[in-house]
Design a protein around this motif. Structure first.
Motif, PDB file in Angstrom:
ATOM      1  N   ALA A 146      11.126 -30.127  -8.105  1.00 15.24           N
ATOM      2  CA  ALA A 146      11.043 -29.246  -9.250  1.00 15.24           C
ATOM      3  C   ALA A 146      12.239 -29.121  -9.774  1.00 15.24           C
ATOM      4  O   ALA A 146      12.203 -29.354 -11.258  1.00 15.24           O
TER       5      ALA A 146
ATOM      6  N   ARG B 236      12.807 -32.519 -11.731  1.00 13.41           N
ATOM      7  CA  ARG B 236      11.855 -32.636 -12.764  1.00 13.41           C
ATOM      8  C   ARG B 236      12.497 -31.544 -14.158  1.00 13.41           C
ATOM      9  O   ARG B 236      12.144 -31.876 -15.266  1.00 13.41           O
ATOM     10  N   GLU B 237      12.838 -30.457 -13.777  1.00 15.11           N
ATOM     11  CA  GLU B 237      13.321 -29.347 -14.788  1.00 15.11           C
ATOM     12  C   GLU B 237      14.533 -30.083 -15.426  1.00 15.11           C
ATOM     13  O   GLU B 237      14.574 -29.735 -16.831  1.00 15.11           O
ATOM     14  N   GLN B 238      15.294 -31.051 -14.896  1.00 18.03           N
ATOM     15  CA  GLN B 238      16.565 -31.741 -15.605  1.00 18.03           C
ATOM     16  C   GLN B 238      16.104 -33.055 -16.343  1.00 18.03           C
ATOM     17  O   GLN B 238      16.842 -33.659 -16.432  1.00 18.03           O
TER      18      GLN B 238
END
Length: 250
Positions: A44, A47-49
């Motif tokens: 997660a 994916r956030e970055q």
């Protein structure tokens, strides 16, 4: 985009390495043995970055699970470009006279056999003679392989000594096949592994001892990840069979 596999990537150095490899454009396979929730948190975070990653469970001490792990990678439409052999275990601090055969077998099964198996499968996929595109293997060893960890983890140190021999020998075997094999040997790093050995505050204890760590402090996982990612990069394209000691001068 190519694949990067980081074993033991749910926490510590593995987690930091997975995050940094994703920043370099790799689709990262976040391997874990039992910390599924933590591994998904790493995915997660990647994916956030803006990165790309997936979690994959496997105990690398088990050959069948290693085979299944690499078969999962084969399902991707991207070639394997990087293997980071980071997974490792240790147990409660003790002297050699108190070691059991069972403990030795468990430490070596993960830290040595597991690393060999992952290297074997990676070479089959990376080597130009097998139709691969080459790649980089980085073994996360330890300063303990040089220092012996007396009174605490001689078994762990010995397993990392074996990993050092693997690094040197394999690098010579596959240098002409487009594969570079190198190692990073961390010193006292702030990770959760010290709690596994029964002393969560071990780094601070050692850092407070006069002269124990010339730089006077413990290291951070991100500092080790920087060295690993550099070895994986084209910036290190003429570097193989070598060791980066990231141990604050020890």
């Amino acid at each position: 985009m190519r694949l990067a596999l980081v074993t033991g990537a749910s926490r510590g150095i593995g987690r930091a390495t997975a995050l940094k490899l994703a920043q370099q454009g790799y689709r990262v396979a976040v391997n874990y043995r039992k910390r599924a929730q933590e591994a998904q948190q790493v995915v997660a975070a990647i994916r956030e970055q803006g990165g790309d990653a997936f979690a994959v469970q496997a105990d690398i001490a088990d050959e069948a699970q290693v085979m299944a792990l690499f078969q999962r990678l084969d399902e991707e439409d991207k070639p394997l470009g990087v293997l980071v052999n980071n997974a490792g275990i240790l147990f409660t601090q003790c002297r050699v006279e108190d070691l059991s055969a069972e403990r030795l077998q468990r430490v070596f099964a993960t830290n040595v056999t597991g690393a060999f198996l992952c290297c074997r499968e990676a070479v089959k996929r990376m080597a130009t003679q097998h139709g691969g595109l080459g790649g980089a293997i980085i073994n996360v060893s330890s300063a303990a392989s040089r220092l012996g960890a007396p009174g605490e983890y001689v078994d762990y140190a010995a397993s990392k000594g074996a990993m050092d021999a693997l690094t040197k020998g394999l690098s010579l075997e596959v240098a002409a096949q487009g594969i570079r094999v190198n190692s990073v040997r961390p010193g006292f790093i702030y990770t959760e592994m010290h709690a596994d050995g029964g002393e969560p505050g071990r780094v601070d204890r050692v850092a407070a001892m006069a002269g124990a760590i010339p730089m006077g402090r413990g290291g951070e996982a991100e500092e080790i990840a920087e060295a690993i990612v550099w070895l994986a990069s084209e910036a290190a394209s003429y570097v193989t069979g070598t060791f980066i000691d990231a141990a604050g001068g020890r």
